[in-house]
Design a protein around this motif. Structure first.
Motif, PDB file in Angstrom:
ATOM      1  N   TRP A  98       1.353   7.340   3.546  1.00  8.10           N
ATOM      2  CA  TRP A  98       2.537   6.513   3.366  1.00  8.10           C
ATOM      3  C   TRP A  98       2.491   5.848   1.990  1.00  8.10           C
ATOM      4  CZ3 TRP A  98       4.094   1.204   5.617  1.00  8.10           C
ATOM      5  CH2 TRP A  98       5.483   1.002   5.445  1.00  8.10           C
ATOM      6  N   GLN A  99       2.439   4.514   1.929  1.00  4.22           N
ATOM      7  CA  GLN A  99       2.505   3.813   0.647  1.00  4.22           C
ATOM      8  C   GLN A  99       1.134   3.495   0.051  1.00  4.22           C
ATOM      9  OE1 GLN A  99       4.979   0.416   1.587  1.00  4.22           O
ATOM     10  NE2 GLN A  99       6.863   1.620   1.410  1.00  4.22           N
ATOM     11  N   GLY A 100       0.057   3.812   0.771  1.00  4.90           N
ATOM     12  CA  GLY A 100      -1.273   3.720   0.179  1.00  4.90           C
ATOM     13  C   GLY A 100      -2.071   2.467   0.478  1.00  4.90           C
ATOM     14  N   ASN A 101      -1.708   1.695   1.507  1.00  4.34           N
ATOM     15  CA  ASN A 101      -2.483   0.480   1.811  1.00  4.34           C
ATOM     16  C   ASN A 101      -3.948   0.794   2.085  1.00  4.34           C
ATOM     17  OD1 ASN A 101       0.416  -0.275   2.493  1.00  4.34           O
ATOM     18  ND2 ASN A 101      -0.589  -2.254   2.777  1.00  4.34           N
ATOM     19  N   THR A 102      -4.198   1.633   3.075  1.00  3.22           N
ATOM     20  CA  THR A 102      -5.585   1.962   3.389  1.00  3.22           C
ATOM     21  C   THR A 102      -6.177   2.901   2.350  1.00  3.22           C
ATOM     22  OG1 THR A 102      -4.735   3.642   4.926  1.00  3.22           O
ATOM     23  CG2 THR A 102      -5.439   1.549   5.867  1.00  3.22           C
ATOM     24  N   ALA A 103      -5.356   3.734   1.742  1.00  3.22           N
ATOM     25  CA  ALA A 103      -5.859   4.648   0.715  1.00  3.22           C
ATOM     26  C   ALA A 103      -6.462   3.887  -0.454  1.00  3.22           C
ATOM     27  CB  ALA A 103      -4.734   5.555   0.230  1.00  3.22           C
ATOM     28  N   GLU A 104      -5.850   2.792  -0.834  1.00  3.41           N
ATOM     29  CA  GLU A 104      -6.369   2.019  -1.963  1.00  3.41           C
ATOM     30  C   GLU A 104      -7.760   1.478  -1.671  1.00  3.41           C
ATOM     31  OE1 GLU A 104      -4.997  -1.571  -5.021  1.00  3.41           O
ATOM     32  OE2 GLU A 104      -3.741  -1.067  -3.288  1.00  3.41           O
ATOM     33  N   ASP A 144      10.105   6.087   2.609  1.00  8.40           N
ATOM     34  CA  ASP A 144      10.070   5.113   1.520  1.00  8.40           C
ATOM     35  C   ASP A 144       8.721   5.138   0.809  1.00  8.40           C
ATOM     36  OD1 ASP A 144       8.972   4.189   3.902  1.00  8.40           O
ATOM     37  OD2 ASP A 144       9.505   2.091   3.517  1.00  8.40           O
ATOM     38  N   THR A 145       8.411   6.263   0.223  1.00 13.03           N
ATOM     39  CA  THR A 145       7.183   6.446  -0.548  1.00 13.03           C
ATOM     40  C   THR A 145       7.383   7.600  -1.508  1.00 13.03           C
ATOM     41  OG1 THR A 145       4.774   6.748  -0.385  1.00 13.03           O
ATOM     42  CG2 THR A 145       6.143   8.069   1.107  1.00 13.03           C
ATOM     43  N   SER A 146       6.410   7.826  -2.365  1.00 13.40           N
ATOM     44  CA  SER A 146       6.431   8.991  -3.253  1.00 13.40           C
ATOM     45  C   SER A 146       5.022   9.226  -3.762  1.00 13.40           C
ATOM     46  CB  SER A 146       7.372   8.776  -4.445  1.00 13.40           C
ATOM     47  OG  SER A 146       6.832   7.813  -5.335  1.00 13.40           O
ATOM     48  N   LEU A 147       4.747  10.454  -4.168  1.00 16.98           N
ATOM     49  CA  LEU A 147       3.433  10.773  -4.724  1.00 16.98           C
ATOM     50  C   LEU A 147       3.160   9.942  -5.963  1.00 16.98           C
ATOM     51  CD1 LEU A 147       0.866  12.482  -4.829  1.00 16.98           C
ATOM     52  CD2 LEU A 147       2.182  14.258  -6.013  1.00 16.98           C
TER      53      LEU A 147
END
Length: 258
Positions: A98-104, A144-147
């Protein structure tokens, strides 16, 4: 901003249940693991790699701040600590970014441990082919996201972005890939099954699979997929006390750690 203030930013001051009875969700104190608070100096001296204040701020840096989900944040911290302590081999994966919360946060952990993080998503919301017969109403969710936006947030050091529909995109992963942490947050039945079928046999002994949304009662497909997949496996699922009732499995260890 202190770690306590970051946590306070998460917590919502919901209205009481009644005028006379305090709301237990507000009144109960949230506990922060001692290794990241009063014992943090000892934790660092022993080689601990989590930077709790900075990493909590990363996790909070999002549109919805995960609705105050410090349980989820600390679960990621503690599991990252454990794979480092036990020298579990392999890289990290998140499927459903999604928007990268956990990815960050996972990217920060992976870089400190000199591992690669693979981030798999359409970066365009749910694809129609992933919607089971009971999930058709979810068409268009999480668009509501993008690469480009996630790359800007997470950074590209030690991180591989895999855009497209899984499992077709599995061809972009290493043929001999092995994984220490796989975080699956794809919500739906079909991709959850595909992810478990692909990553389970590629988990390093002692590696962790986290499956988000299992027990939230919002995403029935995720629960169904997990129940079916692990029905005949040696491992069982363990619930975590986060917002959406993640469950975790640790792949059986074939030998003792030294």
């Amino acid at each position: 901003m202190s770690l306590l203030n970051v946590a306070r930013k998460f917590l919502k001051d919901d209205a009481p249940v009644t005028d006379s009875k305090p709301d237990w969700k507000v009144e109960r104190k949230f506990s922060h693991p001692q290794r990241y608070t009063q014992n943090y100096a000892k934790y660092v001296a022993l080689g601990g790699l989590v930077e709790p204040e900075e990493d909590a701020a990363r996790f909070a840096n999002g549109q919805d701040s995960h609705n105050g989900d410090m349980g989820r944040f600390y679960s990621l911290c503690l599991i990252s600590d454990l794979v480092a302590k036990h020298k579990v081999p392999g890289d990290f994966v998140e499927f459903g970014v999604w928007q990268g919360n956990t990815a960050e946060v996972l990217a920060a952990f992976a870089r400190r441990q000199q591992r690669t993080l693979y981030l798999l998503d359409t970066f365009e919301g749910f694809p129609d082919e992933d919607l089971d017969k009971d999930e058709k109403h979810l068409t268009g969710t999480f668009k509501d996201t993008s690469l480009e936006a996630v790359k800007g947030r997470v950074g590209e050091e030690g991180t591989v972005f895999v855009k497209g529909h899984f499992p077709e995109t599995a061809s972009q992963l290493p043929d001999d890939g092995q994984y220490a942490i796989v975080h699956i947050d794809c919500d739906l039945y079909v991709p959850m099954v595909a992810a478990l079928e692909y990553f389970y046999p590629r988990m390093a002994p002692g590696g962790f699979i986290l499956m988000h949304d299992y027990g939230s009662l919002c995403w029935d497909g995720a629960e169904k997929a997990v129940e079916e997949f692990f029905a005949d496996k040696a491992e069982g699922i363990m619930p975590l006390p986060d917002l959406c009732s993640t469950v975790v499995v640790r792949k059986n260890k074939k030998a003792r750690y030294r």
